[in-house]
Design a protein around this motif. Structure first.
Motif, short mmCIF file in Angstrom:
data_model
loop_
_atom_site.label_atom_id
_atom_site.label_comp_id
_atom_site.label_asym_id
_atom_site.label_seq_id
_atom_site.Cartn_x
_atom_site.Cartn_y
_atom_site.Cartn_z
N ASP A 53 0.83 -1.21 0.00
CA ASP A 53 0.00 0.00 0.00
C ASP A 53 0.86 1.25 0.00
O ASP A 53 0.52 2.26 -0.63
N ASP A 54 1.98 1.20 0.72
CA ASP A 54 2.93 2.31 0.75
C ASP A 54 3.40 2.63 -0.67
O ASP A 54 3.44 3.79 -1.10
N TYR A 55 3.73 1.57 -1.41
CA TYR A 55 4.22 1.74 -2.79
C TYR A 55 3.14 2.38 -3.67
O TYR A 55 3.43 3.30 -4.44
N LEU A 56 1.91 1.91 -3.54
CA LEU A 56 0.82 2.44 -4.36
C LEU A 56 0.49 3.90 -3.99
O LEU A 56 0.24 4.73 -4.87
N LEU A 57 0.50 4.19 -2.69
CA LEU A 57 0.26 5.58 -2.28
C LEU A 57 1.35 6.50 -2.84
O LEU A 57 1.08 7.62 -3.25
N GLY A 58 2.58 5.98 -2.86
CA GLY A 58 3.68 6.75 -3.44
C GLY A 58 3.44 7.05 -4.90
O GLY A 58 3.76 8.15 -5.39
N LYS A 59 2.86 6.09 -5.62
CA LYS A 59 2.56 6.30 -7.05
C LYS A 59 1.44 7.33 -7.25
O LYS A 59 1.48 8.13 -8.19
N ILE A 60 0.44 7.31 -6.35
CA ILE A 60 -0.62 8.34 -6.42
C ILE A 60 0.00 9.71 -6.15
O ILE A 60 -0.32 10.70 -6.83
N ALA A 61 0.89 9.76 -5.17
CA ALA A 61 1.57 11.03 -4.86
C ALA A 61 2.39 11.51 -6.06
O ALA A 61 2.47 12.71 -6.33
N ASP A 62 2.97 10.55 -6.83
CA ASP A 62 3.73 10.93 -8.04
C ASP A 62 2.81 11.56 -9.08
O ASP A 62 3.21 12.52 -9.76
N ILE A 63 1.61 11.01 -9.24
CA ILE A 63 0.65 11.59 -10.20
C ILE A 63 0.33 13.03 -9.79
O ILE A 63 0.37 13.96 -10.62
N ILE A 64 0.05 13.24 -8.50
CA ILE A 64 -0.31 14.58 -8.02
C ILE A 64 0.90 15.52 -8.14
O ILE A 64 0.75 16.69 -8.52
N HIS A 65 2.09 14.99 -7.85
CA HIS A 65 3.32 15.78 -8.01
C HIS A 65 3.43 16.32 -9.44
O HIS A 65 3.70 17.51 -9.66
N ASN A 66 3.21 15.44 -10.43
CA ASN A 66 3.33 15.87 -11.83
C ASN A 66 2.19 16.80 -12.25
O ASN A 66 2.40 17.71 -13.05
N LEU A 67 1.00 16.57 -11.69
CA LEU A 67 -0.12 17.48 -11.99
C LEU A 67 0.16 18.89 -11.45
O LEU A 67 -0.06 19.89 -12.14
N PHE A 68 0.65 18.96 -10.22
CA PHE A 68 1.05 20.26 -9.67
C PHE A 68 2.20 20.86 -10.49
O PHE A 68 2.23 22.05 -10.79
N GLY A 69 3.17 19.99 -10.86
CA GLY A 69 4.33 20.45 -11.62
C GLY A 69 3.95 21.03 -12.97
O GLY A 69 4.53 22.02 -13.43
N VAL A 70 2.95 20.43 -13.63
CA VAL A 70 2.53 20.89 -14.96
C VAL A 70 1.56 22.07 -14.87
O VAL A 70 1.70 23.06 -15.59
N TYR A 71 0.58 21.98 -13.96
CA TYR A 71 -0.51 22.96 -13.94
C TYR A 71 -0.35 24.06 -12.89
O TYR A 71 -1.03 25.09 -12.96
N GLY A 72 0.53 23.82 -11.88
CA GLY A 72 0.75 24.84 -10.86
C GLY A 72 -0.52 25.25 -10.15
O GLY A 72 -1.33 24.41 -9.73
N GLU A 73 -0.73 26.57 -10.01
CA GLU A 73 -1.90 27.11 -9.30
C GLU A 73 -3.22 26.64 -9.92
O GLU A 73 -4.23 26.52 -9.25
N ASP A 74 -3.19 26.35 -11.23
CA ASP A 74 -4.43 25.94 -11.91
C ASP A 74 -4.93 24.57 -11.46
O ASP A 74 -6.07 24.20 -11.74
N PHE A 75 -4.05 23.79 -10.80
CA PHE A 75 -4.48 22.47 -10.33
C PHE A 75 -5.19 22.55 -8.98
O PHE A 75 -5.85 21.60 -8.57
N VAL A 76 -5.10 23.67 -8.30
CA VAL A 76 -5.61 23.78 -6.93
C VAL A 76 -7.11 23.46 -6.87
O VAL A 76 -7.57 22.74 -5.98
#
Length: 887
Positions: free
Chosen positions: A623-646
């Protein structure tokens, strides 16, 4: 009824066995044990006692004894905690299985066979060995290993070779399930096995190799690090067993197991001797092939050479010319149909050696080998047969050639791609049969139950070739980028449907892994083309994100989604697609929450014990590994969209807030903080909106017992310091209030232990950021700066290195009196810190600005020869070597 009435537990089953009549009732018990094991709880004692009587009675036919054994093992697998409480039965059960494992035939020519047939699963020895493996995995080492340790030594001392053989095979069979329990006594177990490497009977020597090879796999890399000097000499000596080719071949196979997961530094001292031995054996067996057509050992030796090269990498270069002429000779001349597997393994070996030694060394042979590959693939204008074993080796070899020669490989794609695309599109034969229909899984079919009435079958022939082809397509797309674009559309149309290919996990994995690389390969064709391709990929990829059941494959799907977000950038994921992605993440976060509640209930269950807790811990890691992968998706969404992802993130916030609650497990704390860290990094203007949720946990979790949680919290504090600079900024007081907790982490006695190092270095970096961005270097006193200097250098965090050493250079360039010391007395310390950072790569050449600042600082010091010599005198030898090579 709540369970079986203890008055009549197995009467019909016993009657059937005694009469050796209809096995239906017994098979029904097996099915019941699999699906409703706790229903059997009231009668489980009588059931096991009955089973032990039958298994021990050699007057019963083998198939009945094996069916009863299957019943017991199924109960152990379905309700392990229930059976662990019946521990009085484990010893006799292990003894009976070991006894069955001695039921072997004396085969006069066994050790001379050149074609090794698959084991017959109907034989008692094979069925019992598989059962011991399953029992160990089901009940765990604490329960099973003591009985094996008690029963095996007398078998090893027996004059009967069958008993010695079975004892060694028992160690192999139980190693996986008993792994944790065996680790503590691993050396004793290995030392108990080693004498049998020289046993008088070839099948016992074979079993010894099997045990050592299995342990090399199951206990890597500890086995290799601790046992190399004990195990390797014996195995290398056994390679001379020319009189028994089957033993010789299995010895080479055990060396494959050893070297596959072997740390390079363990291999290197043996490399010269082992290569000499491999070369002499290769020459001897090549001549033997010409005179006798025997090839079993030669095939295996070539695989062993490939494994050694793969592990040794560039260190294999001195031995390149020792092997390559022989291997090229075999590749060119092994043209008979019965030598196709040998030729395939040789192709694999050559390509792995090429990858190990690199382009420059391999280039002299590359063209000849590529031409031989081309000739083999298109010889006489005929396609290779579908079942030709060379096909999968050749597909993999082409992919390695691609890695070796890079973009120039594009010229070979017109020849390489057609068979690869054919293999990737193999359609398996499938069947739907009634559950009670007798089927033979040995005929190349595998069956899985679909319902109580039906089961689903798939013919496995061709599936591995299909899998290999899909893996290679991933490789080409990744390595060649836009050089692959001519094939991208065709490959996308193959890969996207394979996200639902439930017959083979790794094919689904390759399909998901390929998609971001395929998108990247067509970026040069313009936004409209990329958008059209993404719109074809997206529905099935997001559906797979919702429906994939295998955790390992789901992790790959999540990684693929994260990479697609990054590759695409802004403007490709539309509103509906984003909603679907958020909904999928919500579902996974909810499932994660529910699973933690289920774990709480499992800990209250009457069968809860240490082994159950171990299972829970393993599930938590997953579960730790899968949660890390979800966090990676959100990391990239924030990285690409910035304030627009809020605004989109608002839909997920409640889940991450819930994960921060004190009673939730540490892994949830870590990933929830990481997500808020990303918000601070990429959408800092939104941070005050969420501060009520993350500020207090961030400070509290700086002192958490879990290093991952401490690291995430420390990173967040540092991010607030950078994004909200100045002594009167919104978070200035918060950052300053965190300093005592950060110092406590750094000063803790075990703070530099491997498991704590990343967290500690993030704390150092966080304080550095607070000093630089919030407090200001001019406001730091001598004691504070000297304490900070004493924490340096950081050892492994490359990401935080530029922050820490950038601040040090600020202080040096400002000629800070405390850092430089009176009359620059601290100069050697400063240079030692910076040099060590370059040595351990926490400052790397990619940091061009920082490196140029360091060079500019050191250049005038070098020009003062007396000063530079005095500084060098105070440095370790490794630092002097590096500095003497600096411009």
């Amino acid at each position: 009824s709540s369970g079986i009435n203890a008055e009549w537990p197995l009467r019909p089953g016993e009657d059937c066995v005694i009469a050796e009549d209809d096995d239906g009732p017994l098979k029904s018990f097996v099915e019941l044990a699999e699906k409703m094991p706790k229903f059997l709880r009231p009668g489980v004692d009588q059931l096991i006692e009955f089973a032990l009587r039958v298994i021990a009675n050699t007057n019963f036919a083998d198939n009945w004894r094996q069916l009863v054994l299957e019943l017991v093992i199924t109960i152990c697998e379905s309700a392990p905690a229930m059976i662990r409480k019946k521990d009085k039965y484990i010893a006799p059960l292990v003894v009976q299985m070991l006894q069955m494992m001695t039921d072997l035939e004396d085969e006069e020519n066994w050790a001379l066979e050149d074609e090794v047939e698959d084991v017959d699963s109907d034989e008692n020895c094979v069925a019992a060995e598989a059962a011991l493996d399953r029992l160990s995995c089901a009940l765990g080492g604490k329960m099973v290993l003591p009985h094996i340790i008690q029963a095996v030594p007398p078998m090893l001392q027996s004059k009967e070779w069958k008993h010695r053989y079975a004892g060694l095979m028992a160690i192999s069979a139980s190693a996986e399930g008993c792994k944790k329990a065996m680790e503590a006594g691993l050396q004793d177990i290995v030392m108990a096995c080693l004498p049998y490497i020289a046993d008088e009977h070839p099948r016992v020597r074979f079993a010894c190799c099997n045990a050592l090879g299995q342990m090399a796999t199951d206990f890597s890399p500890i086995f290799q690090k601790k046992m190399h000097d004990k195990v390797l000499p014996g195995l290398i000596l056994l390679l001379d067993d020319d009189a028994h080719p089957r033993v010789q071949s299995h010895t080479a196979a055990a060396l494959v197991n050893f070297f596959e997961e072997c740390p390079q530094n363990v291999l290197l001292p043996y490399l010269h001797n082992i290569c000499q031995k491999m070369q002499s054996t290769l020459e001897k067996k090549t001549l033997e092939l010409a005179s006798t057509q025997r090839k079993l050992v030669l095939e295996q030796i070539i695989t062993t050479i490939a494994t050694i090269a793969d592990t040794a990498e560039m260190h294999f270069t001195p031995f390149y010319t020792m092997f390559m002429p022989n291997l090229k000779y075999i590749m060119e001349n092994a043209n008979d149909k019965e030598l196709r597997l040998l030729r395939g393994k040789t192709i694999e070996c050559i390509s792995l050696i090429g990858l190990a030694v690199g382009k420059e060394v391999f280039l002299s042979d590359a063209e000849q080998i590529m031409n031989m590959l081309l000739k083999a693939q298109t010889d006489d204008g005929e396609e290779m047969e579908a079942d030709d074993p060379q096909v999968s080796y050749m597909i993999s070899a082409w992919a390695r050639m691609c890695k070796i020669i890079g973009p120039q490989f594009t010229a070979y794609l017109p020849v390489v791609m057609p068979p690869l695309l054919r293999a990737a599109q193999i359609k398996p034969e499938i069947a739907l049969v009634d559950s009670d229909e007798q089927v033979d899984e040995d005929e190349g079919w595998e069956y899985v139950p679909l319902s109580d009435q039906q089961k689903f079958g798939v013919k496995t022939a061709g599936l591995e070739d299909k899998n290999t082809a899909c893996q290679m397509l991933v490789c080409y797309a990744r390595e060649l980028k836009e050089g692959f674009s001519e094939y991208t559309e065709q490959v996308v149309k193959i890969m996207v449907p394979l996200l639902k290919f439930y017959f083979h996990d790794l094919i689904r994995s390759a399909a998901a892994e390929s998609l971001p690389f395929l998108l990247e390969s067509v970026k040069h064709k313009g936004d409209d083309y990329v958008r059209e391709m993404w719109n074809y990929i997206c529905p099935e990829l997001f559906k797979s994100l919702q429906t994939e059941m295998e955790p390992d494959i789901l992790a790959v799907v999540m990684e693929s989604v994260a990479m697609c977000v990054e590759v695409l950038g802004v403007g490709f994921i539309d509103g509906l697609q984003m909603d679907e992605l958020v909904e999928a993440m919500k579902n996974h976060l909810k499932k994660n929450y529910d699973k933690e509640e289920e774990r709480k209930e499992a800990r209250k269950d009457e069968d809860y014990d240490e082994e159950v807790e171990e299972g829970i811990e393993e599930e938590l890691d997953q579960d730790d590994y899968l949660l890390g992968k979800i966090a990676d998706i959100i990391h990239n969404l924030f990285g690409v969209y910035g304030e627009d992802f809020v605004q989109v993130f608002d839909k997920l916030t409640s889940y991450f807030v819930a994960m921060l609650a004190p009673e939730r497990p540490g892994l949830e704390h870590q990933w929830a903080i990481c997500v808020f860290d990303d918000l601070i990094d990429y959408a800092p203007n939104a941070a005050p909106k969420y501060e009520q949720h993350f500020l207090e946990p961030m400070m509290v979790y700086l002192s958490d017992s879990n290093p991952g949680v401490r690291q995430a919290a420390a990173y967040g504090v540092g991010a607030l310091a950078i994004k909200f600079p100045g002594p009167s900024s919104h978070y200035a007081e918060f950052c300053k209030n965190c300093i005592p907790s950060l110092v406590n982490v750094i000063s803790a006695p075990a703070s530099r232990e491997v498991e704590n190092l990343s967290a500690t270095e993030n704390c150092i970096s966080a304080i550095t950021k607070i000093f630089k961005h919030v407090i200001g270097s001019d406001n730091l006193d001598e004691g504070t700066l000297m304490t900070w200097m004493s924490w340096l250098p950081i050892q492994e965090d490359e990401e935080e290195g530029p922050n820490v050493y950038g601040f040090l250079m600020d202080l040096v360039e400002a000629n800070n009196q405390f850092v430089m010391g009176k009359d620059n007395i601290n100069l050697p310390d400063v240079i030692k810190i910076l040099t060590e950072a370059i040595i351990n790569k926490t400052i790397c050449n990619e940091e061009a600005v920082l490196m140029s600042r360091i060079t500019a600082f050191m250049t005038p010091l070098r020009e003062n020869e007396a000063l530079w010599s005095a500084i060098l005198l105070q440095l370790p030898e490794t630092h002097k070597v590096l500095l003497s090579g600096q411009p």
